[in-house]
Write a protein that holds these residues in place. Structure first.
Motif, PDB file in Angstrom:
ATOM      1  N   VAL A 103    -115.786   6.956   0.110  1.00 47.57           N
ATOM      2  CA  VAL A 103    -116.673   8.042   0.508  1.00 47.57           C
ATOM      3  C   VAL A 103    -115.849   9.073   1.269  1.00 47.57           C
ATOM      4  CG1 VAL A 103    -118.559   8.600   2.114  1.00 47.57           C
ATOM      5  CG2 VAL A 103    -118.788   6.687   0.543  1.00 47.57           C
ATOM      6  N   VAL A 104    -116.182  10.343   1.069  1.00 53.21           N
ATOM      7  CA  VAL A 104    -115.486  11.435   1.759  1.00 53.21           C
ATOM      8  C   VAL A 104    -116.439  12.099   2.750  1.00 53.21           C
ATOM      9  CG1 VAL A 104    -114.294  13.641   1.520  1.00 53.21           C
ATOM     10  CG2 VAL A 104    -114.049  11.884  -0.254  1.00 53.21           C
ATOM     11  N   GLY A 105    -116.023  12.153   4.005  1.00 53.49           N
ATOM     12  CA  GLY A 105    -116.779  12.857   5.033  1.00 53.49           C
ATOM     13  C   GLY A 105    -115.965  13.999   5.610  1.00 53.49           C
ATOM     14  N   VAL A 106    -116.651  15.009   6.125  1.00 55.43           N
ATOM     15  CA  VAL A 106    -115.996  16.113   6.825  1.00 55.43           C
ATOM     16  C   VAL A 106    -116.691  16.291   8.164  1.00 55.43           C
ATOM     17  CG1 VAL A 106    -115.606  18.613   6.867  1.00 55.43           C
ATOM     18  CG2 VAL A 106    -115.218  17.325   4.761  1.00 55.43           C
ATOM     19  N   VAL A 107    -115.902  16.288   9.229  1.00 55.14           N
ATOM     20  CA  VAL A 107    -116.474  16.527  10.558  1.00 55.14           C
ATOM     21  C   VAL A 107    -115.680  17.666  11.175  1.00 55.14           C
ATOM     22  CG1 VAL A 107    -115.111  14.714  11.704  1.00 55.14           C
ATOM     23  CG2 VAL A 107    -117.235  15.509  12.730  1.00 55.14           C
ATOM     24  N   SER A 108    -116.425  18.686  11.644  1.00 54.29           N
ATOM     25  CA  SER A 108    -115.766  19.945  11.951  1.00 54.29           C
ATOM     26  C   SER A 108    -116.248  20.575  13.239  1.00 54.29           C
ATOM     27  CB  SER A 108    -116.046  20.914  10.789  1.00 54.29           C
ATOM     28  OG  SER A 108    -115.579  22.208  11.092  1.00 54.29           O
ATOM     29  N   VAL A 162    -112.825   8.227   3.960  1.00 48.46           N
ATOM     30  CA  VAL A 162    -111.835   9.249   4.315  1.00 48.46           C
ATOM     31  C   VAL A 162    -112.585  10.392   5.003  1.00 48.46           C
ATOM     32  CG1 VAL A 162    -110.135  10.909   3.456  1.00 48.46           C
ATOM     33  CG2 VAL A 162    -110.363   8.660   2.355  1.00 48.46           C
ATOM     34  N   VAL A 163    -112.172  10.720   6.228  1.00 49.23           N
ATOM     35  CA  VAL A 163    -112.814  11.806   6.973  1.00 49.23           C
ATOM     36  C   VAL A 163    -111.786  12.908   7.224  1.00 49.23           C
ATOM     37  CG1 VAL A 163    -114.013  12.480   9.093  1.00 49.23           C
ATOM     38  CG2 VAL A 163    -114.457  10.238   8.070  1.00 49.23           C
ATOM     39  N   LEU A 164    -112.139  14.120   6.820  1.00 52.41           N
ATOM     40  CA  LEU A 164    -111.267  15.270   7.010  1.00 52.41           C
ATOM     41  C   LEU A 164    -111.851  16.246   8.014  1.00 52.41           C
ATOM     42  CD1 LEU A 164    -111.584  14.824   3.585  1.00 52.41           C
ATOM     43  CD2 LEU A 164    -109.610  16.335   3.699  1.00 52.41           C
ATOM     44  N   ASP A 165    -110.963  16.926   8.730  1.00 49.06           N
ATOM     45  CA  ASP A 165    -111.328  18.125   9.452  1.00 49.06           C
ATOM     46  C   ASP A 165    -111.611  19.202   8.397  1.00 49.06           C
ATOM     47  OD1 ASP A 165    -111.415  20.121  11.530  1.00 49.06           O
ATOM     48  OD2 ASP A 165    -109.346  20.628  11.039  1.00 49.06           O
ATOM     49  N   ALA A 166    -112.301  20.263   8.773  1.00 48.90           N
ATOM     50  CA  ALA A 166    -112.601  21.323   7.794  1.00 48.90           C
ATOM     51  C   ALA A 166    -111.575  22.451   7.846  1.00 48.90           C
ATOM     52  CB  ALA A 166    -114.005  21.869   8.010  1.00 48.90           C
ATOM     53  N   ASP A 167    -111.565  23.200   8.947  1.00 50.73           N
ATOM     54  CA  ASP A 167    -110.728  24.390   9.025  1.00 50.73           C
ATOM     55  C   ASP A 167    -109.245  24.037   9.020  1.00 50.73           C
ATOM     56  OD1 ASP A 167    -112.709  26.854  10.363  1.00 50.73           O
ATOM     57  OD2 ASP A 167    -113.420  24.806  10.215  1.00 50.73           O
ATOM     58  N   SER A 168    -108.491  24.651   8.121  1.00 51.91           N
ATOM     59  CA  SER A 168    -107.049  24.423   7.932  1.00 51.91           C
ATOM     60  C   SER A 168    -106.728  23.028   7.392  1.00 51.91           C
ATOM     61  CB  SER A 168    -106.253  24.673   9.221  1.00 51.91           C
ATOM     62  OG  SER A 168    -106.412  26.020   9.623  1.00 51.91           O
ATOM     63  N   VAL A 172    -120.685  13.587   2.926  1.00 50.71           N
ATOM     64  CA  VAL A 172    -121.408  13.703   4.196  1.00 50.71           C
ATOM     65  C   VAL A 172    -120.598  14.612   5.115  1.00 50.71           C
ATOM     66  CG1 VAL A 172    -120.343  11.577   5.105  1.00 50.71           C
ATOM     67  CG2 VAL A 172    -122.501  12.364   6.067  1.00 50.71           C
ATOM     68  N   TRP A 173    -121.291  15.432   5.924  1.00 53.76           N
ATOM     69  CA  TRP A 173    -120.566  16.349   6.805  1.00 53.76           C
ATOM     70  C   TRP A 173    -121.370  16.614   8.061  1.00 53.76           C
ATOM     71  CZ3 TRP A 173    -122.517  17.390   2.032  1.00 53.76           C
ATOM     72  CH2 TRP A 173    -123.537  18.334   1.916  1.00 53.76           C
ATOM     73  N   ARG A 174    -120.617  16.976   9.104  1.00 52.21           N
ATOM     74  CA  ARG A 174    -121.242  17.301  10.395  1.00 52.21           C
ATOM     75  C   ARG A 174    -120.426  18.418  11.040  1.00 52.21           C
ATOM     76  NH1 ARG A 174    -122.505  12.352  14.220  1.00 52.21           N
ATOM     77  NH2 ARG A 174    -124.163  12.154  12.665  1.00 52.21           N
ATOM     78  N   ALA A 175    -121.126  19.380  11.636  1.00 50.06           N
ATOM     79  CA  ALA A 175    -120.449  20.516  12.269  1.00 50.06           C
ATOM     80  C   ALA A 175    -121.358  21.112  13.330  1.00 50.06           C
ATOM     81  CB  ALA A 175    -120.102  21.570  11.212  1.00 50.06           C
ATOM     82  N   ASN A 176    -120.870  22.156  13.963  1.00 49.43           N
ATOM     83  CA  ASN A 176    -121.676  22.879  14.941  1.00 49.43           C
ATOM     84  C   ASN A 176    -122.652  23.815  14.231  1.00 49.43           C
ATOM     85  OD1 ASN A 176    -120.379  22.004  17.485  1.00 49.43           O
ATOM     86  ND2 ASN A 176    -118.575  22.977  16.603  1.00 49.43           N
ATOM     87  N   ARG A 177    -123.677  24.242  14.971  1.00 53.24           N
ATOM     88  CA  ARG A 177    -124.612  25.242  14.451  1.00 53.24           C
ATOM     89  C   ARG A 177    -124.602  26.454  15.382  1.00 53.24           C
ATOM     90  NH1 ARG A 177    -127.597  23.250  10.344  1.00 53.24           N
ATOM     91  NH2 ARG A 177    -127.715  20.976  10.179  1.00 53.24           N
ATOM     92  N   LEU A 178    -124.752  27.611  14.789  1.00 52.05           N
ATOM     93  CA  LEU A 178    -124.777  28.856  15.555  1.00 52.05           C
ATOM     94  C   LEU A 178    -126.225  29.310  15.748  1.00 52.05           C
ATOM     95  CD1 LEU A 178    -121.861  30.610  13.673  1.00 52.05           C
ATOM     96  CD2 LEU A 178    -121.825  29.856  16.062  1.00 52.05           C
ATOM     97  N   ALA A 179    -126.582  29.580  16.987  1.00 47.35           N
ATOM     98  CA  ALA A 179    -127.940  30.057  17.259  1.00 47.35           C
ATOM     99  C   ALA A 179    -128.076  31.507  16.795  1.00 47.35           C
ATOM    100  CB  ALA A 179    -128.238  29.961  18.752  1.00 47.35           C
ATOM    101  N   ALA A 180    -129.251  31.824  16.236  1.00 45.21           N
ATOM    102  CA  ALA A 180    -129.511  33.185  15.767  1.00 45.21           C
ATOM    103  C   ALA A 180    -130.938  33.586  16.132  1.00 45.21           C
ATOM    104  CB  ALA A 180    -129.316  33.280  14.255  1.00 45.21           C
ATOM    105  N   ALA A 181    -131.137  34.865  16.269  1.00 48.74           N
ATOM    106  CA  ALA A 181    -132.478  35.411  16.502  1.00 48.74           C
ATOM    107  C   ALA A 181    -132.556  36.775  15.828  1.00 48.74           C
ATOM    108  CB  ALA A 181    -132.737  35.552  18.003  1.00 48.74           C
TER     109      ALA A 181
END
Length: 212
Positions: free
Chosen positions: A95-100, A9-15, A118-127
């Motif tokens: 198994v539960v996955g989240v892809v966002s 089962v794969v879910l979106d994250a936001d909302s 298991v999950w996958r999403a974007n990463r925000l660059a920081a400095a």
């Protein structure tokens, strides 16, 4: 290799997994909440290209301190029924996955706390402890979501017929199309129109009845 599973089962994250749109919570920290919320709404309805929209919304986060993620995480509200759904999936050998299209900076705390495997999403660059206003690496868009579901299923020996994708926005449609069952949850009209099943109440426990 990850352990085999009966189904995925794969879910979106936001909302979907959570009630919030995380990018809007981060934007609140920059005082740009309303502007980013309007852009998010347009992207979810499918009116603008997701990647282009995400880049412009992330640009609005320039200068937000990385320390603000603690505040953001404290404001996250799990969707009603999410713990019941995840427990039911695990009880049945799934198994539960989240892809966002959201961010690892938040999901890395929220997902394991809810029992996500298991999950996958974007990463925000920081400095220097602040966000630079760009996405670090490839953007998780509609195509990436579909590819991720397919990849996770293959890793666990799950045929696509035994996968369920749950989402609310236009960028979830490709993932819902490749899955054995596409579930529109708390979804925009375009998504409800193309889903195999529409769940109206904002309660993920409603999905338990659909599990194999």
């Amino acid at each position: 290799m990850p352990h085999p599973a009966r189904f995925l089962v794969v879910l979106d994250a936001d909302s979907t997994l959570i009630r919030n749109e995380v990018i809007e919570l981060i934007a609140d920290e920059a005082g740009r909440g309303p502007e980013v919320a309007a852009a998010t709404e347009a992207a979810m309805r499918g009116e603008v290209d997701f990647a282009t929209s995400l880049r412009s919304r992330v640009e609005a986060l320039t200068g937000v301190p990385v320390a603000a993620f603690a505040t953001v995480i404290s404001r996250i509200e799990p969707t009603p029924g999410v713990r019941e759904l995840i427990a039911a999936v695990h009880d049945r050998g799934g198994v539960v996955g989240v892809v966002s299209g959201g961010f690892h900076e938040v999901l890395d705390t929220v997902a394991p706390a809810l029992g996500v495997d298991v999950w996958r999403a974007n990463r925000l660059a920081a400095a220097d402890g602040t966000l630079t206003g760009v996405v670090d690496g490839e953007i998780v868009d509609a195509a990436a979501k579909a590819a991720t579901l397919t990849e996770w299923a293959a890793e666990r020996g799950v045929p696509l017929a035994r996968t369920i994708a749950i989402g609310d926005g236009a960028n979830d449609l490709k993932m819902m199309a490749v899955a054995g069952l596409g579930v529109a949850f708390n979804a925009k009209p375009a998504v409800r129109a193309q889903a195999d099943v529409v769940v109206g109440p904002v309660d993920l426990a409603e999905v338990v009845a659909l599990l194999p």
